[in-house]
Each structure stands twice: as structure tokens, then as C-alpha cells.
Design a protein around this motif. Structure first.
Motif, PDB file in Angstrom:
ATOM      1  N   ASP A   1       0.868  -1.175   0.000  1.00 62.75           N
ATOM      2  CA  ASP A   1       0.000   0.000   0.000  1.00 62.75           C
ATOM      3  C   ASP A   1       0.909   1.231   0.000  1.00 62.75           C
ATOM      4  OD1 ASP A   1      -1.780   2.042   0.381  1.00 62.75           O
ATOM      5  OD2 ASP A   1      -2.610   1.274   2.264  1.00 62.75           O
ATOM      6  N   PRO A   2       1.200   1.782  -1.175  1.00 63.45           N
ATOM      7  CA  PRO A   2       2.147   2.896  -1.270  1.00 63.45           C
ATOM      8  C   PRO A   2       1.811   4.077  -0.355  1.00 63.45           C
ATOM      9  CG  PRO A   2       1.635   2.081  -3.447  1.00 63.45           C
ATOM     10  CD  PRO A   2       0.709   1.393  -2.506  1.00 63.45           C
ATOM     11  N   SER A   3       0.533   4.403  -0.213  1.00 65.76           N
ATOM     12  CA  SER A   3       0.156   5.543   0.637  1.00 65.76           C
ATOM     13  C   SER A   3       0.511   5.281   2.094  1.00 65.76           C
ATOM     14  CB  SER A   3      -1.335   5.825   0.511  1.00 65.76           C
ATOM     15  OG  SER A   3      -1.629   6.186  -0.813  1.00 65.76           O
ATOM     16  N   ARG A   4       0.275   4.057   2.562  1.00 69.57           N
ATOM     17  CA  ARG A   4       0.607   3.706   3.941  1.00 69.57           C
ATOM     18  C   ARG A   4       2.130   3.642   4.116  1.00 69.57           C
ATOM     19  NH1 ARG A   4       2.569  -0.464   6.046  1.00 69.57           N
ATOM     20  NH2 ARG A   4       2.174  -1.829   4.274  1.00 69.57           N
ATOM     21  N   SER A   5       2.829   3.053   3.144  1.00 70.34           N
ATOM     22  CA  SER A   5       4.283   2.908   3.217  1.00 70.34           C
ATOM     23  C   SER A   5       5.007   4.248   3.179  1.00 70.34           C
ATOM     24  CB  SER A   5       4.782   2.031   2.068  1.00 70.34           C
ATOM     25  OG  SER A   5       4.241   0.735   2.181  1.00 70.34           O
TER      26      SER A   5
ATOM     27  N   GLY B   1      -2.240   6.905  -6.605  1.00 69.00           N
ATOM     28  CA  GLY B   1      -2.941   5.692  -6.186  1.00 69.00           C
ATOM     29  C   GLY B   1      -2.080   4.453  -6.311  1.00 69.00           C
ATOM     30  N   GLU B   2      -1.423   4.288  -7.434  1.00 67.59           N
ATOM     31  CA  GLU B   2      -0.541   3.136  -7.658  1.00 67.59           C
ATOM     32  C   GLU B   2       0.899   3.448  -7.282  1.00 67.59           C
ATOM     33  OE1 GLU B   2      -1.424  -0.071  -8.770  1.00 67.59           O
ATOM     34  OE2 GLU B   2      -3.386   0.759  -8.255  1.00 67.59           O
ATOM     35  N   ARG B   3       1.236   4.725  -7.271  1.00 69.63           N
ATOM     36  CA  ARG B   3       2.615   5.146  -6.986  1.00 69.63           C
ATOM     37  C   ARG B   3       2.610   6.369  -6.074  1.00 69.63           C
ATOM     38  NH1 ARG B   3       2.664   4.269 -12.567  1.00 69.63           N
ATOM     39  NH2 ARG B   3       3.873   2.448 -13.137  1.00 69.63           N
ATOM     40  N   VAL B   4       3.660   6.437  -5.247  1.00 72.05           N
ATOM     41  CA  VAL B   4       3.897   7.607  -4.405  1.00 72.05           C
ATOM     42  C   VAL B   4       5.300   8.096  -4.749  1.00 72.05           C
ATOM     43  CG1 VAL B   4       4.256   8.411  -2.039  1.00 72.05           C
ATOM     44  CG2 VAL B   4       2.380   6.851  -2.552  1.00 72.05           C
ATOM     45  N   PHE B   5       5.444   9.405  -4.935  1.00 71.01           N
ATOM     46  CA  PHE B   5       6.709  10.005  -5.343  1.00 71.01           C
ATOM     47  C   PHE B   5       7.300  10.791  -4.171  1.00 71.01           C
ATOM     48  CE2 PHE B   5       3.875   9.447  -8.891  1.00 71.01           C
ATOM     49  CZ  PHE B   5       4.665   8.775  -9.812  1.00 71.01           C
ATOM     50  N   LEU B   6       8.560  10.453  -3.834  1.00 68.33           N
ATOM     51  CA  LEU B   6       9.228  11.048  -2.674  1.00 68.33           C
ATOM     52  C   LEU B   6      10.589  11.612  -3.079  1.00 68.33           C
ATOM     53  CD1 LEU B   6       8.546   7.868  -0.590  1.00 68.33           C
ATOM     54  CD2 LEU B   6       7.478  10.056  -0.091  1.00 68.33           C
TER      55      LEU B   6
ATOM     56  N   LEU C   1       7.484   4.745  -4.671  1.00 70.90           N
ATOM     57  CA  LEU C   1       6.882   3.563  -4.061  1.00 70.90           C
ATOM     58  C   LEU C   1       5.809   3.085  -5.017  1.00 70.90           C
ATOM     59  CD1 LEU C   1       6.467   4.770  -0.365  1.00 70.90           C
ATOM     60  CD2 LEU C   1       8.329   3.429  -1.357  1.00 70.90           C
ATOM     61  N   GLU C   2       5.929   1.841  -5.470  1.00 70.51           N
ATOM     62  CA  GLU C   2       5.000   1.323  -6.472  1.00 70.51           C
ATOM     63  C   GLU C   2       4.253   0.109  -5.914  1.00 70.51           C
ATOM     64  OE1 GLU C   2       5.068   0.754 -11.213  1.00 70.51           O
ATOM     65  OE2 GLU C   2       6.845   0.093 -10.156  1.00 70.51           O
TER      66      GLU C   2
END
Length: 190
Positions: free
Chosen positions: A79-83, A100-105, A114-115
Motif C-alpha cells: 500500500d504505497p500511501s501507507r508505506s 494511487g498506484e505510486r507515491v513520489f518522494l 513507491l510502487e
């Protein structure tokens, strides 16, 4: 290497004329004078075009266009949002966005994506630069981070490894590290 089309193009540009075929082959051929610029542009269209050069130029291969840095690394997450909380709260990264599918940091020049994936708990092979792995270990232990290995001297420099909330291993290495291979490190001769 000059091909037959390049040779023909050079001859056409030197003469300053080019032959234009009319709409029908039966109507014949007519010649008309053109400017030097038009001749050059026509010559460029007739020259052979190497792959990757949209302008059709004769390209000399140098180190231009070759990779110089790693722009971003992808880390699997159930779960990218949680991670993302681990990366923002513990590692101090900035959340740039999410789809939704990816988070960019990002932190400094380090970009992590995060994918969403079910294949988590892997050794990512990613080495994040830190000032001092020993100081980082002290700080992250206080944060409750699980360490995959304590700080150890490697051919690359002093490094340690941590696990994120999905069990993925991230390596932390001193920022001044360089590849210094010594006998006994790494694979032997082929």
C-alpha cells in the motif's frame, strides 16, 4: 562513412541546383536554381539518418547522452500511501505526490517511487547516501527501525542496511564512499 545518398546530396548542394520531378514522370524533369540554404537543407534530407538523430545529421558518438546519475529508484509497496509514512516520518523525505498506484518522494537529489506490488520484502539493492552510518543507526534505532545488518566496512565505504515497513532492504552508505576494490573483495578472476 559517406553513403551514396550522402554523396548525391553533397553534389546537389555544391551545384546549387536541384532537380524537381513534376507530378507526372511523363511531364519530364525541370531544373531551377535555389539558394545555398535550400541546397543545404535538401542535402540534409537526402543524407542517411542514423537512428536516434531526428535531424538527419552526421553524428559523432561521444559521451553525450549517456547516463550520469540515477534519477529515481522504485521500491515495491503493498500500500504505497501507507508505506510513504516510513519514508516521510523516519527518513525525512518530502512527499511530492501520489496517483494511487505510486507515491513520489524526494530528499535532496534522492528520488524514490513507491510502487504498488505484492512482491515486497526484497533486497532493493538501493544504496542511500548518509553522512555517517553509525550516527544514522543510533538515530533510527530510537525510531524503532529494524536493521538488516549493522554498519560494516565494505569496498564501497561504511554501510548498513535497514528494512522499511514492507520488509524491503535499503542500504545506507557514507556519502563520501568510492569504489575501492581490494584483493579478496568481490568475485575472483573469470
Amino acid at each position: 562513412m559517406i553513403g551514396r545518398y550522402t554523396t548525391r546530396a553533397v553534389i546537389v548542394s555544391i551545384v546549387g541546383f536541384y532537380i524537381t520531378l513534376s507530378n507526372s514522370w511523363l511531364q519530364g524533369i525541370q531544373a531551377r536554381p535555389v539558394s545555398i540554404v535550400q541546397s543545404y537543407l535538401h542535402a540534409r534530407r537526402l543524407s542517411s539518418m542514423p537512428l536516434g538523430d531526428p535531424h538527419g545529421g552526421l553524428f559523432e558518438y561521444t559521451d553525450e547522452g549517456l547516463p550520469e546519475t540515477v534519477f529515481a529508484c522504485t521500491v515495491p509497496a503493498r500500500d504505497p500511501s501507507r508505506s510513504a509514512a516510513f519514508y516521510t516520518d523516519v527518513l525525512g523525505m518530502e512527499l511530492l505526490g501520489s496517483n494511487g498506484e505510486r507515491v513520489f518522494l524526494r530528499r535532496g537529489t534522492c528520488n524514490i517511487v513507491l510502487e504498488r506490488s505484492d512482491a515486497v520484502g526484497i533486497d532493493t539493492g538501493i544504496y542511500l547516501g548518509v553522512g555517517n552510518p553509525y550516527d544514522t543507526r543510533r538515530r533510527l534505532i530510537d525510531e524503532g527501525v529494524v536493521f538488516a545488518e549493522p554498519p560494516v566496512r565494505t569496498p564501497l565505504g561504511t554501510a548498513t542496511a535497514i528494512r522499511d515497513d514492507d520488509g524491503n532492504t535499503l542500504h545506507l552508505i557514507e556519502t563520501g564512499a568510492e569504489f575501492i576494490l581490494r584483493e579478496g573483495w568481490g568475485p575472483g578472476p573469470p
